[in-house]
Motif scaffolding. Sequence first.
Motif, PDB file in Angstrom:
ATOM      1  N   PRO A 176     -34.410 -32.373  -7.887  1.00  0.00           N
ATOM      2  CA  PRO A 176     -35.729 -31.744  -7.835  1.00  0.00           C
ATOM      3  C   PRO A 176     -36.207 -31.290  -9.218  1.00  0.00           C
ATOM      4  CG  PRO A 176     -34.303 -30.850  -6.138  1.00  0.00           C
ATOM      5  CD  PRO A 176     -33.436 -31.688  -7.023  1.00  0.00           C
ATOM      6  N   GLU A 177     -37.478 -31.570  -9.513  1.00  0.00           N
ATOM      7  CA  GLU A 177     -38.039 -31.088 -10.773  1.00  0.00           C
ATOM      8  C   GLU A 177     -38.137 -29.570 -10.784  1.00  0.00           C
ATOM      9  OE1 GLU A 177     -41.650 -33.238 -11.959  1.00  0.00           O
ATOM     10  OE2 GLU A 177     -41.159 -34.695 -10.399  1.00  0.00           O
ATOM     11  N   TYR A 178     -38.374 -29.008  -9.587  1.00  0.00           N
ATOM     12  CA  TYR A 178     -38.548 -27.565  -9.485  1.00  0.00           C
ATOM     13  C   TYR A 178     -37.769 -27.038  -8.287  1.00  0.00           C
ATOM     14  CZ  TYR A 178     -42.584 -29.427 -11.957  1.00  0.00           C
ATOM     15  OH  TYR A 178     -43.381 -30.157 -12.798  1.00  0.00           O
ATOM     16  N   VAL A 179     -37.191 -25.868  -8.456  1.00  0.00           N
ATOM     17  CA  VAL A 179     -36.560 -25.149  -7.354  1.00  0.00           C
ATOM     18  C   VAL A 179     -37.228 -23.782  -7.273  1.00  0.00           C
ATOM     19  CG1 VAL A 179     -34.451 -24.071  -6.485  1.00  0.00           C
ATOM     20  CG2 VAL A 179     -34.356 -26.360  -7.504  1.00  0.00           C
ATOM     21  N   VAL A 180     -37.689 -23.431  -6.093  1.00  0.00           N
ATOM     22  CA  VAL A 180     -38.311 -22.128  -5.869  1.00  0.00           C
ATOM     23  C   VAL A 180     -37.422 -21.346  -4.903  1.00  0.00           C
ATOM     24  CG1 VAL A 180     -40.313 -20.872  -5.007  1.00  0.00           C
ATOM     25  CG2 VAL A 180     -40.624 -23.031  -6.238  1.00  0.00           C
ATOM     26  N   VAL A 181     -36.987 -20.174  -5.340  1.00  0.00           N
ATOM     27  CA  VAL A 181     -36.173 -19.294  -4.503  1.00  0.00           C
ATOM     28  C   VAL A 181     -37.048 -18.134  -4.040  1.00  0.00           C
ATOM     29  CG1 VAL A 181     -34.109 -17.866  -4.339  1.00  0.00           C
ATOM     30  CG2 VAL A 181     -34.095 -19.915  -5.793  1.00  0.00           C
ATOM     31  N   ASN A 182     -37.236 -18.029  -2.730  1.00  0.00           N
ATOM     32  CA  ASN A 182     -37.997 -16.921  -2.156  1.00  0.00           C
ATOM     33  C   ASN A 182     -37.044 -15.781  -1.843  1.00  0.00           C
ATOM     34  OD1 ASN A 182     -39.397 -19.653  -0.891  1.00  0.00           O
ATOM     35  ND2 ASN A 182     -40.866 -18.153  -1.641  1.00  0.00           N
ATOM     36  N   ARG A 183     -37.297 -14.622  -2.472  1.00  0.00           N
ATOM     37  CA  ARG A 183     -36.366 -13.502  -2.364  1.00  0.00           C
ATOM     38  C   ARG A 183     -36.820 -12.487  -1.321  1.00  0.00           C
ATOM     39  NH1 ARG A 183     -35.033 -10.285  -6.332  1.00  0.00           N
ATOM     40  NH2 ARG A 183     -32.875 -10.302  -5.649  1.00  0.00           N
ATOM     41  N   PRO A 184     -35.905 -11.613  -0.868  1.00  0.00           N
ATOM     42  CA  PRO A 184     -36.247 -10.642   0.184  1.00  0.00           C
ATOM     43  C   PRO A 184     -37.395  -9.711  -0.184  1.00  0.00           C
ATOM     44  CG  PRO A 184     -33.870 -10.791  -0.071  1.00  0.00           C
ATOM     45  CD  PRO A 184     -34.457 -11.570  -1.205  1.00  0.00           C
ATOM     46  N   ASP A 185     -37.592  -9.441  -1.473  1.00  0.00           N
ATOM     47  CA  ASP A 185     -38.693  -8.560  -1.872  1.00  0.00           C
ATOM     48  C   ASP A 185     -40.039  -9.281  -1.896  1.00  0.00           C
ATOM     49  OD1 ASP A 185     -38.490 -10.164  -4.113  1.00  0.00           O
ATOM     50  OD2 ASP A 185     -38.073  -8.536  -5.521  1.00  0.00           O
ATOM     51  N   GLY A 186     -40.051 -10.551  -1.505  1.00  0.00           N
ATOM     52  CA  GLY A 186     -41.283 -11.318  -1.472  1.00  0.00           C
ATOM     53  C   GLY A 186     -41.582 -12.082  -2.736  1.00  0.00           C
TER      54      GLY A 186
END
Length: 341
Positions: A240-250
């Motif tokens: 993947p060119e990009y990885v987005v991690v969505n965290r518990p704080d939003g």
Amino acid sequence: MALPSADQPVNALLAGRLQREYLLPFSHPPRLNQLGGSLAYSAAALAAWGGRANLVARVNRSFPLQWLERLAELGFDLGAIRTAEEPFDDRFFAAYRDPLTPSYENPLPFFAERALEFPPDLLGYDPAPRRFCSKTTPSADSLRVMDIPKSFMETPAAHLCALDFVSHKTLISVLKAGMTSTLTLRASDCYMDPGFWQEMGALLADLTAFFVTEAQALKLFQGRSVDIWGIAGELSAYGPEYVVVNRPDGSAWLYDRANQSRQIVPAYPARLVCPAGALPAFDGGFLLNYRKDYDPLEGVLCGQVSASFAQEGVGPYYLLDALPELMTARLEALRYQVLPA
């Protein structure tokens, strides 16, 4: 950013689940047996930014297709909403003991605690089967190769909502054989597990962007790493060119493999009603806006705006009532809050 009209070109393909949703928000009235599912939220977010899409899903014979009429009126193609030959449980239940924390367990005690009449159509509901998925065997609601019409394979951009492993593996191979040049995918809980470690490389190899929650990332890397940026880098190394991690704080943490850059986009401080559709709404907002200039940060910013609206109401169609001026204002406000990491 007005809603799309039926004569606009299709921007994307979206594949995911359509479900009958039963939600008990923390401090708002229940939402029972109404349109839900990741596909509905992603589609509504895409539409809120002015996009249109071909939709792909499998539904039961009893699923109320009239729930999708508003999307059809906006020019979404529903031709690949297939009726599954075998029945499956399309119900989804979540109860919130606080504004942010869902419980997916037996619904009966939650209705009793709130002195609510238990809906008869929730009898026999069991969330357990959704926690597991096979590496090789499709389930009744798994998407198949034949579920995507040849004309849909000409769509330049596609997003795969959270689905079982077999569906994701199948759809990636089909779409990459067509004309899809931008492909994003939302991880599913059922395979973000050390038992699927060997399969992750092939799954991620052809993705433009991979969306994953912090909890999913930590579970996959259990015993290997707890460094979120390090995990994002390792996942990106698979393709993947990009990885987005969505965290518990939003917040959303964006890792850009080519530039080796790390950026944090905080959550917009929304008036929280129900966060059930926030992640798929984020995905729909990302895909359409990333494609405008191929700017991943712009995609994340717009995804965060979509997530903020999804949390301020209940149900996917709440997103369609967002004022374009307010969406623009939130987008501009977030631009000044991006942090390098």
